[in-house]
Every structure is written in structure tokens, then in C-alpha cells.
Write a protein that holds these residues in place. Structure first.
Motif, PDB file in Angstrom:
ATOM      1  N   ALA A 116       0.837  -1.192   0.000  1.00 19.01           N
ATOM      2  CA  ALA A 116       0.000   0.000   0.000  1.00 19.01           C
ATOM      3  C   ALA A 116       0.871   1.241   0.000  1.00 19.01           C
ATOM      4  O   ALA A 116       2.100   1.167   0.042  1.00 19.01           O
ATOM      5  CB  ALA A 116      -0.935  -0.010   1.211  1.00 19.01           C
ATOM      6  N   TYR A 117       0.213   2.406  -0.040  1.00 18.90           N
ATOM      7  CA  TYR A 117       0.921   3.678  -0.111  1.00 18.90           C
ATOM      8  C   TYR A 117       1.849   3.890   1.069  1.00 18.90           C
ATOM      9  O   TYR A 117       2.900   4.505   0.936  1.00 18.90           O
ATOM     10  CB  TYR A 117      -0.095   4.822  -0.201  1.00 18.90           C
ATOM     11  CG  TYR A 117      -1.328   4.608   0.620  1.00 18.90           C
ATOM     12  CD1 TYR A 117      -1.373   4.962   1.958  1.00 18.90           C
ATOM     13  CD2 TYR A 117      -2.451   4.016   0.061  1.00 18.90           C
ATOM     14  CE1 TYR A 117      -2.496   4.750   2.721  1.00 18.90           C
ATOM     15  CE2 TYR A 117      -3.586   3.805   0.815  1.00 18.90           C
ATOM     16  CZ  TYR A 117      -3.601   4.171   2.142  1.00 18.90           C
ATOM     17  OH  TYR A 117      -4.718   3.947   2.891  1.00 18.90           O
ATOM     18  N   HIS A 317      -4.806   4.451  -4.814  1.00 24.47           N
ATOM     19  CA  HIS A 317      -4.623   3.025  -4.546  1.00 24.47           C
ATOM     20  C   HIS A 317      -5.901   2.248  -4.862  1.00 24.47           C
ATOM     21  O   HIS A 317      -5.859   1.190  -5.516  1.00 24.47           O
ATOM     22  CB  HIS A 317      -4.218   2.832  -3.079  1.00 24.47           C
ATOM     23  CG  HIS A 317      -3.794   1.434  -2.739  1.00 24.47           C
ATOM     24  ND1 HIS A 317      -4.583   0.569  -2.023  1.00 24.47           N
ATOM     25  CD2 HIS A 317      -2.657   0.760  -3.024  1.00 24.47           C
ATOM     26  CE1 HIS A 317      -3.952  -0.580  -1.881  1.00 24.47           C
ATOM     27  NE2 HIS A 317      -2.778  -0.478  -2.467  1.00 24.47           N
ATOM     28  N   LEU A 377       2.820   2.535  -7.112  1.00 25.22           N
ATOM     29  CA  LEU A 377       1.668   1.750  -6.682  1.00 25.22           C
ATOM     30  C   LEU A 377       1.247   0.765  -7.770  1.00 25.22           C
ATOM     31  O   LEU A 377       0.905  -0.386  -7.486  1.00 25.22           O
ATOM     32  CB  LEU A 377       0.505   2.675  -6.329  1.00 25.22           C
ATOM     33  CG  LEU A 377       0.658   3.493  -5.047  1.00 25.22           C
ATOM     34  CD1 LEU A 377      -0.467   4.507  -4.936  1.00 25.22           C
ATOM     35  CD2 LEU A 377       0.687   2.612  -3.818  1.00 25.22           C
TER      36      LEU A 377
END
Length: 467
Positions: A116-117, A317, A377
Motif C-alpha cells: 500500500a501507499y 490506490h 503503486l
């Protein structure tokens, strides 16, 4: 079903958990080909060890690996980043076990998740000295506004590690306050916790709370911070961000709070939006109250926080994972980024440094191009960049391509602690009258008049000489 050729990184308990979880599923889409671990004698069933962590790139290519599972939750930050950078360069699907502190804090389950970010931040995180935190809060009553929000809730988690005498969780949303109270009570049953549903726009309610609990330190994290929404709802931006801060500062002064720490944003610097201007006015309020109070008032200012409410990165995302076009306003858009835990730790560190009146500015590192974040991402989901549509939808009203952390008139910033700068700025006392006039009358203005008056207050930085 064609199974993905998968490599596990790690050979410890985390890797064993991942292996047994995946191989016990009848519908698993992963074929475990081997593992990498720096320890040469690790064993994971009959799965071969291909070498150490530094051989990742070579093994992915020679073994036609399609997916990497990073299963070392205790891995040091720098090594974790190196592995993820390699996976980005290989444009390979990557999943991770959460880091141990997130598992222990109850923020994540012991389960693999897509990268994830939060995983791609390019900086070593600041670490608090919790012994010093304990010395500051151990016998004190702490009050956190916005305690159910992303920053406020993390501040409460960090403060609890110092074992305060009492922690007041103040917020407007009952569900979020209920959740953080339940989480903290379970983790720290011996600390007195007070869930307090209150609106900072209601000074009478705040007065009752302060009179009952007599807080020693206030962390003010409550705010409206969604830029486009505040552009269309300027009255609420002023009511919450400016009037709410005034109310809190006034009550803190009345009840002789020792320290008052307001959390601000880089959007308050040379603001071009209603949200930024309302936060700049709030900064002024805090500094002006410091000039006439025994309470040590200070401001902590920082940029975008990964994963916080109002941050656009989680939207990117979700768009990537859901196969939707990724919407970005401009290809050159840049922002400063840090994680929620690091921002919260630095806020607490600043509260240990304040002597009153400072605008602390957190070292955000170098600004990051939003387009680069999106590309990373995409890479870490295992998709090809050319298969993900990116739509440039145009800069929104008041939006900047680059943000700044200091005003022109603020003194040259000085690094007073690791990752913490301080900029000197003392608003003129006459500004307090101008601010009070806006707060007393803004509801009677038209939308245009309200915005004009708000930005006029921001321009007072240049109308009055510094004191």
C-alpha cells in the motif's frame, strides 16, 4: 487455474505462517517456488532456499517468479525499503506482512496484504524517546481533540506509551471516539480513559470538560481539512478551524493548561484555498494567545500524511486495485509526504521542545511527484503501467503544483532537533481584533464576502510590522 510462481522472502515464524496459510487453501492462486533468507539453515517444509535477500533480482529472473511475498514483519526499515524498491524495478506483484508495531497496535491483522501507499515512503522514520515522553506525561492529564481521526488517534496511541495519569479523547464523531477508546482500553487497562463527545465550536461544552478534568497538555488535531469541500463550505471552515481553535485557546488559557499544541498544514503557507487560509488564521490565533498567556502555545506544521483522512493517495490506490482510471490534476504535481506514525511522533517531540510561540515545521524530506507515487503503486500491484489509465483532470481552483513549508516573512528556519525546524513569526497584537471581527460576523456575510474577509486576514502578514 494457472498458479502464480511465488517467492517467499523470509524463513521465520512469519514465513511459516504465510506458507501454511496459503498451502491449506484449496483455492490458493500461489505456487510457492522457494524462499530467500539471510540465514543459511532456515527450513520451510521442503521449499528450497535460493539464497540471501540481496539475490532477489537474480532469483526472480532465473525462476520466472510472478509474485513476491515479504514475510518478515520485523525487518529493519532500510532493508524493507530496498526489497520494495527492487520489486518496483521488476514491476512484480508484491504482498507484505504488516510490520510488528502495526500488528501489536491492532491496526493490522497477521495476514498478507497488497503493498500500500504507506510502504513506499522514501525516508527513515523518526523514533521517539519514550522515557522522555513518560517523564512529560506520567503524572499529567492529556486532552486530544479530533482523537478519533487519523492523526489524533495515532497521537493517543503514542502518548499511551508514556503512561499518562488520564487521557481525554475528545471528538465530534461518536463512532470514531468509541473505536479508539475501545482499542486503547484493551491495550492499556490501567490508564484512566475518558471518551468525550464534544464539538470545539461549542465553547460552553469545552469549558465544562476543562473544568471537570483540568488537562495539563492539549493536542489540538480536530479540523476540517478536505480542500475541495471547504472551498464550497467556507462558513464551516471558519467555524471549525478558526472559531474552534479560538474557543480551545481561550478555555486552555482560562484553566491554566501548561502546553497547547496545534496541528497545522503546509497549505496554511501562502494559502490559496479556504481550508489553507482558515488554518493560517488558526495558527495566528494560537501565536497571539501565546503572547498574553502563561500557557505555552505552539503550532506544528507538516505536509501530506499517507493514509490520513482527506489524503488523495488512498483514492489512487483504490482506483488502481479496482481497475478504474487514476485521476490526477496535473502531471507535475508535487507534495511532501510522511506516515501517520512519524507525523504523530514528531508532534509529541515538538511538544517536549516548546517554550511558547513557535511554529515547528517537520522535515518532510524532498517533495515527491504524485505521478511517481502512482507509478510505484501500479508496479507493486503487479500491473503494467501501460495498462492503467491516468487521466489529468486539470488543477482545481486554488490548488498549487508545489507546496511550501515556510512563509516568506518567517525567519530563516533553524533545525532545533532531528527532523524538526522552527520558524520565528510573531503576529501583531492588532490582528487579534481583526480576527475577532471576522469570527463575530462571518455568518452574516455572503459566500464571496466571507472568502474576501478570510483572505484579508491572511494578508495581514504583510500589513503589520512584526513585533
Amino acid at each position: 487455474m494457472v498458479l502464480k510462481r511465488t517467492l517467499i522472502i523470509g524463513g521465520g515464524e512469519g514465513a511459516h505462517y504465510v506458507f501454511h496459510t496459503l498451502t491449506s487453501r484449496a483455492t490458493s492462486e500461489y505456487q510457492i517456488i522457494g524462499l530467500l533468507d539471510d540465514c543459511s539453515d532456515v527450513k520451510l517444509n521442503k521449499i528450497p532456499r535460493f539464497g540471501g535477500l540481496n539475490q532477489l533480482k537474480e532469483v526472480v529472473r532465473t525462476e520466472d517468479i510472478e509474485c513476491v511475498l515479504l514475510a518478515i514483519p520485523s525487518l529493519e526499515h532500510t532493508k524493507r525499503k530496498q526489497i520494495l524498491d527492487t520489486c518496483i524495478s521488476l514491476q512484480i506483484e508484491t504482498q507484505v506482512l504488516p510490520i510488528l508495531q502495526d500488528i501489536f497496535a491492532g491496526k493490522e491483522k497477521i495476514a498478507m496484504r497488497p503493498v500500500a501507499y504507506q510502504d513506499i515512503i522514501e525516508r527513515d522514520e523518526f523514533e521517539l524517546d519514550y522515557q522522555k515522553v513518560a517523564r512529560m506525561v506520567n503524572s499529567k492529564t492529556i486532552l486530544v481533540t479530533g482523537a478519533g481521526g487519523s492523526i489524533g488517534s495515532e497521537i493517543t496511541r503514542q502518548i499511551m506509551r508514556g503512561n499518562p495519569r488520564k487521557l481525554i479523547l475528545l471528538g465530534h464523531g461518536e463512532a470514531s471516539i468509541y473505536n479508539i477508546h475501545r482499542e486503547l482500553k484493551k491495550a492499556h487497562p490501567d490508564v484512566e480513559l475518558v471518551p468525550c463527545i464534544a464539538d470545539i465550536q461549542n465553547k460552553e461544552r469545552l469549558t465544562a470538560v476543562f473544568e471537570t478534568h483540568r488537562p495539563d497538555i492539549v493536542y489540538h488535531a480536530a479540523a476540517h481539512k478536505h480542500v475541495p469541500l471547504m472551498e464550497e463550505n467556507s462558513s464551516e471552515a471558519i467555524a471549525n478551524n478558526a472559531q474552534g481553535t479560538w474557543n480551545l485557546a481561550e478555555v486552555a488559557n482560562k484553566f491554566n493548561v501548561d502546553k497547547f499544541v496545534m496541528i497545522s498544514t503546509d497549505k496554511a503557507v501562502k494559502p490559496t484555498t479556504v481550508m489553507g487560509a482558515s488554518k493560517r488564521v488558526a495558527e495566528k490565533i494560537v501565536q497571539l494567545f501565546n503572547q498574553m498567556s502563561q500557557t505555552h502555545f505552539c503550532v506544528v506544521r507538516f505536509g501530506n500524511v499517507l493514509g490520513s483522512r482527506g489524503s488523495v493517495v488512498p483514492l489512487f490506490h483504490d482506483q488502481i486495485c479496482n481497475g478504474e482510471p487514476v485521476t490526477l490534476t496535473h502531471p507535475d504535481m508535487e507534495r511532501y509526504f510522511m506516515t501517520i506514525p512519524e507525523a504523530s511522533k514528531l508532534v509529541i517531540q515538538a511538544s517536549m521542545l516548546t517554550v511558547g510561540g513557535e511554529i515547528f515545521v517537520l522535515d518532510m524530506g524532498e517533495p515527491i511527484k504524485i505521478l511517481d507515487v502512482i507509478h510505484k503503486l501500479i508496479d507493486l500491484t503487479g500491473q503494467k503501467r501501460e495498462t492503467v489509465s491516468i487521466e489529468f483532470i486539470g488543477i482545481r481552483k486554488g490548488e498549487k503544483v508545489q507546496e511550501e513549508l515556510f512563509e516568506n516573512h518567517e525567519e530563516k528556519p533553524v533545525l532545533i532537533f532531528d527532523k524538526i525546524f522552527v520558524g520565528e513569526d510573531n503576529p501583531h497584537p492588532a490582528e487579534l481584533v481583526d480576527i475577532q471581527l471576522l469570527l463575530d460576523n462571518y455568518m452574516g456575510f455572503t459566500e464571496q464576502e466571507r472568502k474576501e474577509q478570510l483572505f484579508r486576514l491572511v494578508e495581514l502578514d504583510w500589513r503589520y510590522e512584526k513585533i
